[in-house]
Design a protein around this motif. Structure first.
Motif, mmCIF file in Angstrom:
data_model
loop_
_atom_site.group_PDB
_atom_site.id
_atom_site.type_symbol
_atom_site.label_atom_id
_atom_site.label_comp_id
_atom_site.label_asym_id
_atom_site.label_seq_id
_atom_site.Cartn_x
_atom_site.Cartn_y
_atom_site.Cartn_z
ATOM 1 N N SER A 117 0.829 -1.214 0.000
ATOM 2 C CA SER A 117 0.000 0.000 0.000
ATOM 3 C C SER A 117 0.863 1.264 0.000
ATOM 4 O O SER A 117 0.363 2.354 -0.275
ATOM 5 C CB SER A 117 -0.922 0.009 1.223
ATOM 6 N N THR A 165 -9.775 -2.237 2.380
ATOM 7 C CA THR A 165 -9.352 -0.958 2.962
ATOM 8 C C THR A 165 -9.639 -0.971 4.466
ATOM 9 O O THR A 165 -8.790 -0.587 5.279
ATOM 10 C CB THR A 165 -10.112 0.213 2.304
ATOM 11 N N HIS A 168 -7.258 -3.318 6.259
ATOM 12 C CA HIS A 168 -5.951 -2.677 6.458
ATOM 13 C C HIS A 168 -6.021 -1.710 7.651
ATOM 14 O O HIS A 168 -5.108 -1.671 8.481
ATOM 15 C CB HIS A 168 -5.564 -1.929 5.180
ATOM 16 N N GLY A 303 -5.369 2.480 1.013
ATOM 17 C CA GLY A 303 -5.418 1.237 0.249
ATOM 18 C C GLY A 303 -5.233 0.008 1.104
ATOM 19 O O GLY A 303 -5.693 -0.045 2.251
ATOM 20 N N ARG A 304 -4.530 -0.956 0.569
ATOM 21 C CA ARG A 304 -4.352 -2.225 1.243
ATOM 22 C C ARG A 304 -3.079 -2.894 0.762
ATOM 23 O O ARG A 304 -2.613 -2.651 -0.355
ATOM 24 C CB ARG A 304 -5.553 -3.160 1.026
#
Ligand SMILES: [Zn+2]
Length: 354
Positions: A117, A165, A168, A303-304
């Protein structure tokens, strides 16, 4: 149909392409050459692709990056491997896959330690290269995650962006422990609906917010024990009341602006706010005094990582994470799907099935 146009494909494939930015933008359904994979790339036959706010920003040309038109949008892709380049190992035709939309380089210092990410060379699928509102898409094999048999393509396409998402945020950037109080802002949103379920699966007690009765009902259905009216400015006081005045341990925030300030009022001593968005405002006033006295944290999330997407699909396979799908639409109705998302006439995800 001239043979030269479709070389080297066997048959044309359909794609919905953005040909002009706007609100609404101009879309065209096109017959494009069958895609081929070289090197470390694979061609994925798209079975489902979710629609996101990111797609609206791409449509409007509102992102701070140049976008070449025409462009096939769509970043939340599930499908099967159709063909693979000569360097691809471990994948074969027919494998069921989810695709990581932030296409990472796999080589920079962050990618090397599994923090994809934070990749320095990140490319957004459906923005900087053609995405999934098409029958086929080309992606690097490293962006693929295996899809468990028990997860449908539609479920995968409804979960792989927002839910990963949230994964994360809750399992990487912040740490949720058994018995924690978690506030998941906007519980009917993609990130919010996943955050409620993930926090519950981790053993937390969850409070959420929503702007309508239907949204609050959905948040409760997903596992929030309290869903507060986001339109009532006194909702942070209700959070403090519900937690015996101590506040929550973790806030999952993705709105920004005054909402982030309200979230700080809800935070317990030693608590963490993890945030991944700023649609309601980028500039936030922060009173530092109570913030450091209470030893709180404000953590950014974006993000991830690959591991987050893998865990998201694994949890979906174990029924710990369920998608909220508003409607599944055919490729021809992509422009209508964009309009509905813009008008916020959606509860859960819109998924396109080519
Ligand atoms: Zn990288």
């Amino acid at each position: 149909m001239t043979p030269a146009l479709y070389w080297p494909g066997i048959r044309p494939m359909k794609a919905v392409q953005l040909t002009a930015h706007g609100s609404p933008g101009k879309f065209e359904i096109r017959d494009l050459p069958d895609l081929t994979a070289t090197g470390s790339d694979v061609v994925v036959e798209v079975k489902a692709c979710g629609l996101n706010h990111l797609d609206l920003w791409t449509e409007e040309g509102a992102l701070p990056i140049p976008i070449q038109l025409p462009r096939t949008l769509g970043c939340e892709i599930a499908g099967t491997v159709r063909s693979a380049g000569s360097e691809v190992k471990g994948w074969s035709a027919g494998d069921r896959v989810a695709v990581q939309s932030n296409i990472f380089c796999g080589e920079c210092e962050y990618c090397r330690k599994g923090a994809e990410s934070m990749c320095l060379n990140n490319i957004m699928l459906g923005v900087q290269r053609d995405g999934g509102f098409a029958e086929q898409v080309v992606v690097p094999a490293r962006a693929l995650v295996r899809l468990p048999e028990s997860v449908s393509f539609e479920a995968s396409a409804a979960l792989s962006l927002a839910a990963s998402t949230a994964m994360h945020m809750l399992t990487n950037r912040a740490e949720v422990r058994q018995g924690d109080w978690v506030l998941a802002v906007a519980g009917a949103s993609g990130v919010g609906s996943a955050a409620i379920q993930i926090a519950r699966a981790l053993g937390a007690r969850v409070i959420s917010t929503g702007s309508t009765e239907a949204k609050r009902a959905l948040a409760k259905q997903l596992g929030a024990e309290l869903a507060l009216d986001a339109g009532d400015p006194k909702w942070p006081a209700e959070v403090r009341k519900a937690t015996g005045r101590r506040g929550v341990d973790v806030v999952v925030e993705h709105v920004g602006g005054t909402v982030l300030q309200q979230c700080i009022q809800c935070l317990a001593r030693g608590g963490t706010i993890v945030t991944c968005g700023a649609t309601a405002g980028k500039d936030v006033n922060l009173d530092l005094w109570p913030f450091f006295v209470k030893q709180q944290r404000l953590v950014g999330s974006y993000g991830r990582d690959r591991a987050d997407l893998e865990r998201t699909m694994q949890w979906a396979g174990e029924q710990k994470l369920k998608p909220v799908i508003d409607e599944v639409l055919p490729l021809e109705r992509v422009p209508e799907a964009f309009a509905r998302l813009r008008e916020r006439k959606v509860l859960g995800k819109l998924v396109v099935r080519p």
